[in-house]
Design a protein around this motif. Structure first.
Motif, mmCIF file in Angstrom:
data_model
loop_
_atom_site.group_PDB
_atom_site.id
_atom_site.type_symbol
_atom_site.label_atom_id
_atom_site.label_comp_id
_atom_site.label_asym_id
_atom_site.label_seq_id
_atom_site.Cartn_x
_atom_site.Cartn_y
_atom_site.Cartn_z
ATOM 1 N N MET A 31 0.822 -1.215 0.000
ATOM 2 C CA MET A 31 0.000 0.000 0.000
ATOM 3 C C MET A 31 0.853 1.262 0.000
ATOM 4 O O MET A 31 0.404 2.317 -0.398
ATOM 5 N N THR A 32 2.118 1.141 0.443
ATOM 6 C CA THR A 32 2.958 2.343 0.562
ATOM 7 C C THR A 32 3.761 2.619 -0.716
ATOM 8 O O THR A 32 4.585 3.533 -0.740
ATOM 9 N N GLY A 33 3.543 1.822 -1.775
ATOM 10 C CA GLY A 33 4.220 2.087 -3.054
ATOM 11 C C GLY A 33 5.736 2.038 -2.923
ATOM 12 O O GLY A 33 6.285 1.169 -2.249
ATOM 13 N N TRP A 34 6.405 3.014 -3.549
ATOM 14 C CA TRP A 34 7.875 3.008 -3.525
ATOM 15 C C TRP A 34 8.443 3.254 -2.120
ATOM 16 O O TRP A 34 9.572 2.868 -1.824
ATOM 17 N N THR A 35 7.670 3.913 -1.273
ATOM 18 C CA THR A 35 8.152 4.241 0.081
ATOM 19 C C THR A 35 8.431 2.982 0.900
ATOM 20 O O THR A 35 9.155 3.029 1.892
ATOM 21 N N GLN A 36 7.864 1.826 0.467
ATOM 22 C CA GLN A 36 8.069 0.595 1.240
ATOM 23 C C GLN A 36 9.553 0.234 1.364
ATOM 24 O O GLN A 36 9.951 -0.375 2.355
ATOM 25 N N ILE A 37 10.372 0.649 0.388
ATOM 26 C CA ILE A 37 11.819 0.338 0.460
ATOM 27 C C ILE A 37 12.404 1.047 1.689
ATOM 28 O O ILE A 37 13.105 0.441 2.504
ATOM 29 N N PHE A 38 12.074 2.333 1.838
ATOM 30 C CA PHE A 38 12.552 3.128 2.976
ATOM 31 C C PHE A 38 12.015 2.544 4.284
ATOM 32 O O PHE A 38 12.768 2.319 5.242
ATOM 33 N N TYR A 39 10.708 2.266 4.338
ATOM 34 C CA TYR A 39 10.084 1.746 5.561
ATOM 35 C C TYR A 39 10.692 0.404 5.980
ATOM 36 O O TYR A 39 10.933 0.147 7.153
ATOM 37 N N MET A 40 10.933 -0.457 4.994
ATOM 38 C CA MET A 40 11.467 -1.786 5.284
ATOM 39 C C MET A 40 12.881 -1.672 5.859
ATOM 40 O O MET A 40 13.246 -2.388 6.799
ATOM 41 N N LEU A 41 13.704 -0.772 5.288
ATOM 42 C CA LEU A 41 15.074 -0.589 5.783
ATOM 43 C C LEU A 41 15.063 -0.004 7.191
ATOM 44 O O LEU A 41 15.831 -0.430 8.056
#
Length: 468
Positions: A31-41
């Motif tokens: 649901m967070t689109g591209w931001t998921q990369i940042f959130y996951m890290l």
């Protein structure tokens, strides 16, 4: 212990992955689109790794059973040890409602009645039936022994693998879809949109992927050369989880049209991939059945797990004798029945909150908040024990000498807990503005009530409660 019985490095990586491998969190990530990369890290580096490393030192230093409750009790006294075990028990009330809610949605797909999947009353009924069902089975049989390993293979590994493979094929076939969550990429999409604070609440849902990271530390003492191998195993597991979750998350973001993702419905992307790639719909029904088996096995493991550690706390005199009741098989019957009743009450949220998506996210966040308080207590205990028990044997120790590294790791952990608690109190953008105040009140009240009950019980405990 003979070396043959010791866990290999790969064995520990496998066990750690099994704890967190779940297809259920993929929609929240997507649901967070591209931001998921940042959130996951952020979730992996600030949250999962510090807790896993501190837990490794603590679990090898206190090899007896009990985990976080034993560590906190030794560092901060019996009261906070009790609060820790209590919170690890009550967070399950919310966590299990969330897990059980996916059973209703999956069942809708298994029997090919998709309209049932978004019917709140149907989901509420299935939560009650599935949770009470696995509870009664556990009172009769040892379901973890019966369903243990193959439950994870059927319900987690195979579906996850299919999701990644189908998602990658779909992406190779279509490229990045403009009207989906990844469409029209801009570099700024990689960072959270601070003008929309409601989107930050998803970080709390993503951090939940790593909740329970301290559990694998129980195996730290059984691994060959823990000082070298345990951190390698933990770091490798977290990296692999980040990679697999991101491949799954990004490919699902690419397949679902903007605003159409269903957080509690992991079958949705399978449906889209199969229709597009010409795979018969029966495949989706089979995958739904497999994930449903996995979810029921997971529910089953949770029915007895936390209640077994709670009955030890009851035996020590922290709870009235009524809680010490066991069946002839030694099952903590009072705890098992209380948790089933409370889970039934929490699941009423699915009727009160009209949107299944919102109810799912709200409950995920409550579970994360309760976990965070336990992690704050673990971080404070890890540093406290360095000064209180400096000579304790620590087969795995953060830093060869001095306490600098432990200070750094525990402060990093407290910082990440503070961030998580802050974003958890921001009403998610998925909620209507009229629901914002209710959301904040619910999260604060749920947290305060759960901690207060533990402190009140502890304050009024009697010496006669101790098991003779």
């Amino acid at each position: 212990m003979a070396n043959s019985k010791k866990l290999t490095l790969f064995g520990l990586i496998g066990i750690t992955m099994a704890f967190f491998g779940t297809v259920r969190s993929v929609p929240t990530l997507s649901m967070t689109g591209w931001t998921q990369i940042f959130y996951m890290l952020v979730a992996a580096i600030l949250f999962a790794l510090p807790i896993a490393l501190m837990s490794a030192e603590l679990s090898t230093g206190f090899p007896e059973e009990g985990g976080p409750q034993v560590w906190v009790k030794n560092a901060l006294g019996e009261k906070w040890g009790f609060v820790t075990s209590w919170l690890l028990w009550v967070q399950m009330f919310f966590g299990m409602v969330m897990v059980a809610s996916t059973v209703g949605i999956l069942l809708g797909y298994v029997i090919d009645a998709h309209e049932l999947s978004s019917n709140n009353y149907f989901i509420f009924a299935v939560i009650l039936i599935s949770y009470w069902g696995v509870t009664l089975l556990n009172l009769k049989f040892d379901m973890v022994k019966i369903a243990g390993n193959w439950g994870a293979i059927i319900g987690v590994y195979i579906p996850f693998l299919f999701l990644v493979v189908l998602g990658v094929i779909y992406m190779l076939k279509h490229g990045i879809q403009p009207d989906n969550y990844l469409g029209n990429f801009k570099a700024s999409d990689l960072l959270p949109d601070l003008s929309n604070l409601g989107s930050l609440a998803y970080l709390s849902g993503i951090i939940f992927i790593f909740a329970g990271v301290e559990i694998s530390s129980v195996h730290a003492k059984n691994i060959e050369n823990p000082k070298r191998n345990y951190p390698i195993a933990v770091i490798a597991s977290v990296i692999l989880l980040v990679i697999f979750n991101l491949i799954a998350g990004l490919t699902v973001s690419n397949a679902i049209p903007n605003g159409k993702i269903e957080l509690a419905n992991i079958t949705q992307p399978f449906m889209i991939f199969c229709q597009d790639l010409g795979i018969p719909t029966i495949f989706v029904n089979i995958i739904s059945l497999m994930i449903m088996i996995g979810v029921l096995v997971q529910l089953s493991a949770w029915v007895l797990g936390p209640s077994k550690s709670m009955i030890k706390v009851a035996d020590e005199g922290n709870l009235p004798p009524f809680f010490q009741k066991r069946t002839s098989k030694g099952i903590p019957i009072t705890f098992v029945l209380i948790q089933a009743i409370v889970i039934s009450l929490v699941s009423v949220l699915y009727i009160v909150v009209p949107d299944v998506n919102s109810a799912f996210l709200i409950i995920t966040i409550t579970t994360t908040i309760l976990y965070c308080i336990v992690y704050a207590l673990i971080a404070i205990s890890a540093i406290r024990l360095r000064y209180k028990m400096p000579d304790m044997e620590r087969p795995f120790r953060l830093g060869n000498k001095g306490n600098g590294l432990m200070w750094f790791v525990s402060l990093l952990s407290l910082f990440s807990v503070a961030i998580t608690l802050t974003v958890s109190l921001i009403p998610p953008s998925i909620l209507a503005p009229s629901q914002s105040t209710g959301y904040i009140i619910y999260q604060v009240v749920a947290t305060v009530v759960m901690i207060s009950i533990a402190l009140i019980i502890y304050k009024f405990k009697k010496p006669s409660w101790k098991l003779k």
